[in-house]
Scaffold this motif. Structure first.
Motif, mmCIF file in Angstrom:
data_model
loop_
_atom_site.group_PDB
_atom_site.id
_atom_site.type_symbol
_atom_site.label_atom_id
_atom_site.label_comp_id
_atom_site.label_asym_id
_atom_site.label_seq_id
_atom_site.Cartn_x
_atom_site.Cartn_y
_atom_site.Cartn_z
ATOM 1 N N GLN A 1 1.029 -1.190 0.489
ATOM 2 C CA GLN A 1 0.136 0.236 -0.141
ATOM 3 C C GLN A 1 0.842 1.695 0.158
ATOM 4 N N VAL A 2 0.754 2.038 -0.841
ATOM 5 C CA VAL A 2 1.353 3.077 -1.335
ATOM 6 C C VAL A 2 0.860 5.047 -0.217
ATOM 7 N N TRP A 3 1.778 4.908 0.605
ATOM 8 C CA TRP A 3 1.687 6.260 0.721
ATOM 9 C C TRP A 3 2.210 7.495 -0.067
ATOM 10 N N ALA A 4 2.369 8.294 0.089
ATOM 11 C CA ALA A 4 3.000 9.695 -0.476
ATOM 12 C C ALA A 4 2.380 10.851 0.262
ATOM 13 N N THR A 5 3.587 11.550 -0.341
ATOM 14 C CA THR A 5 3.589 13.309 0.367
ATOM 15 C C THR A 5 4.620 14.045 0.487
ATOM 16 N N ARG A 6 4.725 14.973 0.067
ATOM 17 C CA ARG A 6 5.690 16.684 -0.937
ATOM 18 C C ARG A 6 5.228 17.631 -0.309
ATOM 19 N N ASN A 7 6.264 18.430 0.617
ATOM 20 C CA ASN A 7 5.722 19.817 1.109
ATOM 21 C C ASN A 7 6.432 20.883 0.041
ATOM 22 N N PRO A 8 5.168 21.994 0.179
ATOM 23 C CA PRO A 8 5.662 22.479 -0.859
ATOM 24 C C PRO A 8 7.233 23.403 -1.303
ATOM 25 N N THR A 9 7.684 22.981 -0.213
ATOM 26 C CA THR A 9 8.578 24.256 -0.824
ATOM 27 C C THR A 9 9.747 22.880 -0.584
ATOM 28 N N ASP A 10 10.109 21.530 -0.752
ATOM 29 C CA ASP A 10 10.592 20.626 -0.845
ATOM 30 C C ASP A 10 11.119 21.311 -2.269
ATOM 31 N N TRP A 11 12.516 21.428 -2.990
ATOM 32 C CA TRP A 11 13.282 21.580 -4.356
ATOM 33 C C TRP A 11 12.514 20.209 -5.580
ATOM 34 N N ILE A 12 12.750 18.745 -4.824
ATOM 35 C CA ILE A 12 12.184 17.839 -5.169
ATOM 36 C C ILE A 12 11.063 17.813 -5.843
ATOM 37 N N GLY A 13 10.422 18.957 -6.154
ATOM 38 C CA GLY A 13 9.595 19.172 -6.714
ATOM 39 C C GLY A 13 9.143 19.632 -8.113
ATOM 40 N N ASN A 14 10.897 20.650 -7.707
ATOM 41 C CA ASN A 14 10.908 21.411 -9.293
ATOM 42 C C ASN A 14 11.678 20.313 -10.571
ATOM 43 N N VAL A 15 11.667 19.002 -9.606
ATOM 44 C CA VAL A 15 12.825 17.967 -10.993
ATOM 45 C C VAL A 15 10.933 17.414 -12.213
ATOM 46 N N PRO A 16 12.026 16.465 -13.325
ATOM 47 C CA PRO A 16 10.624 16.247 -14.272
ATOM 48 C C PRO A 16 10.761 15.298 -14.104
ATOM 49 N N TYR A 17 9.363 14.623 -13.572
ATOM 50 C CA TYR A 17 8.637 13.840 -12.883
ATOM 51 C C TYR A 17 8.084 12.533 -14.626
ATOM 52 N N LEU A 18 9.919 12.224 -14.917
ATOM 53 C CA LEU A 18 9.256 11.111 -15.943
ATOM 54 C C LEU A 18 10.331 10.135 -15.755
ATOM 55 N N GLU A 19 10.900 9.576 -17.086
ATOM 56 C CA GLU A 19 11.951 8.789 -17.656
ATOM 57 C C GLU A 19 12.176 9.281 -19.368
ATOM 58 N N PHE A 20 13.449 8.908 -19.122
ATOM 59 C CA PHE A 20 13.506 9.295 -20.885
ATOM 60 C C PHE A 20 14.762 8.625 -21.253
ATOM 61 N N GLY A 21 15.571 7.341 -21.531
ATOM 62 C CA GLY A 21 16.811 6.823 -22.084
ATOM 63 C C GLY A 21 17.047 6.466 -20.915
ATOM 64 N N GLY A 22 16.862 6.134 -19.699
ATOM 65 C CA GLY A 22 17.811 5.543 -18.622
ATOM 66 C C GLY A 22 17.285 7.003 -17.521
ATOM 67 N N LEU A 23 17.139 8.442 -18.092
ATOM 68 C CA LEU A 23 17.065 8.640 -16.622
ATOM 69 C C LEU A 23 16.072 9.382 -15.897
ATOM 70 N N GLY A 24 15.336 9.899 -14.854
ATOM 71 C CA GLY A 24 14.723 9.946 -14.259
ATOM 72 C C GLY A 24 13.442 8.766 -13.601
ATOM 73 N N HIS A 25 12.977 9.376 -12.884
ATOM 74 C CA HIS A 25 12.503 8.263 -11.859
ATOM 75 C C HIS A 25 10.581 7.608 -12.428
#
Length: 404
Positions: free
Chosen positions: A325-349
């Motif tokens: 069962q997956v639970w998830a959270t991210r706060n608005p000031t976390d810089w990780i929210g600025n990364v591209p949420y995708l996978e391309f050519g082995g880069l990204g998650h």
């Protein structure tokens, strides 16, 4: 050319830096220098252990033996046999998932003390340059801290930057068990930081255990700060690929297999996966089956909590299998929210676990600040993490949709 440029953009975005379109050879060399060597092989001493037939029988191979077989083997040993193996092969015994907890704690005290003495000898060796001696002093100090009274070291491996896993609480009696899977820069030298403790696995584990005890003082809980894999160093190339996570996931699965043999909680251990640690958890998740009780009936699924996540390597929670069962959270000031949420050519998650279409249960992290503030006292995230760890699901506060 377009494909190569897009890869550079991805790396730069994950690092929170400018796009690396015009990066020169010096910058590329600096990035490559942060690439880490994954540790997949058993610890030092394993080859000699396998060749040791002094007990008149083969010793279980650390590379291939299941946790159940390991547990059976250690249960068959006489006290004198156990003492000899522990003394001669402390790194093997201390890292053997399925071995009794108290035996692992004892073995790792021997292994940590031996590493401390090696480091002290290097620090005093004036044939080494000053930088090497300084690193040796730091390693000796790190080991010295782990040898303080009351510390329960579940695993220790001095190779490379050093791997260490520590138990907080009474794991042998625990009714609820949690495993903290950290992200980048977790290693022996950063395991337990006195300043900014929530930047270290030990500090996060202490905070989670304290909140669990506050919420449920009559429940016996334990938290494992698990740095059982080589993490990315900084925000270089390793942070945007799954290379290190691919090696880490089987090691996490072996840990969970060992806990089945050596603990008896009322539910499967919950996984708390921070930052790059959520990539590790995503790779491991499909191989985590639903738990069954002694009667063979379903006994629960594994809670996987991801926070500050760059993605789990999938596009939806459904791809992670029916055992979690997956639970998830991210706060608005976390810089990780600025990364591209995708996978391309082995880069990204992959997709954002906090996205509406991912399928995770999104929870509140109100009060948390930045990438490392999720376990700060008084935050909704810490309160929610403890509630999930305890199985108090009705007490979990959820993130409300934004009002138009």
């Amino acid at each position: 050319m377009r494909r190569r440029r897009w890869k550079r953009v991805l790396i730069g975005a994950f690092a929170g830096c400018a796009v690396l379109v015009d990066a020169g050879a010096a910058a590329a060399q600096a990035a490559a220098s942060t690439e880490q060597v994954a540790i997949a092989s058993p610890p030092a001493g394993s080859a000699a252990w396998v060749q040791d037939h002094s007990l008149g029988r083969a010793l279980p191979d650390p590379a291939t033996t299941s946790a159940g077989t390991v547990a059976t083997f250690f249960a068959s040993l006489k006290p004198a046999e156990l003492d000899r193996l522990l003394t001669e092969y402390p790194l093997v015994v201390g890292n053997f998932d399925g071995a009794p907890l108290d035996v692992r704690y004892r073995a790792n005290r021997v292994a940590v003390a031996a590493e401390r003495e090696r480091a002290r000898a290097r620090a005093a060796d004036h044939s080494l340059d000053s930088a090497e001696r300084a690193l040796a002093v730091s390693r000796a100090n790190d080991c010295d801290h782990l040898l303080q009274a009351g510390r329960q070291i579940l695993a220790f491996d001095p190779r490379g930057r050093g791997l260490v896993s520590e138990v907080f609480g009474d794991l042998a009696r625990a009714q609820r068990v949690s495993v903290l899977v950290p992200g980048s820069d977790a290693d022996l030298g950063h395991h337990d930081q006195a300043s900014e403790p929530l930047r270290s696995p030990a500090g996060m584990a202490r905070a989670l255990l304290a909140e669990e005890q506050r919420q449920a003082p009559d429940t016996v809980s334990a938290v494992i700060a698990w740095t059982g894999y080589v993490t990315p160093s900084g925000l270089g190339p390793d942070a945007v690929t799954s290379r290190l996570a691919d090696v880490a996931a089987p090691r996490l699965e072996r840990l969970l297999g060992g806990l089945k043999e050596t603990t008896a909680p009322t539910a499967p251990p919950a996984l708390f996966c921070h930052s790059y640690g959520s990539v590790v958890c995503g790779i491991a998740a499909p191989d985590i089956p639903p738990a069954t009780g002694a009667d063979g009936e379903p006994a629960g699924i594994t809670d996987v909590v991801v926070f500050g996540s760059p993605g789990m390597g999938v596009e939806s929670a459904a791809e992670l299998g029916g055992g979690v069962q997956v639970w998830a959270t991210r706060n608005p000031t976390d810089w990780i929210g600025n990364v591209p949420y995708l996978e391309f050519g082995g880069l990204g998650h992959g997709a954002d676990p906090t996205g509406g279409g991912f399928g995770a249960e999104e929870i509140s992290s109100a009060g948390a600040a930045g990438h490392n503030g999720y376990l700060a006292t008084g935050t909704h995230s810490l309160q929610n993490f403890a509630s999930i760890a305890l199985g108090h699901y009705r007490a979990v506060s959820h993130t409300l949709p934004a009002q138009s």
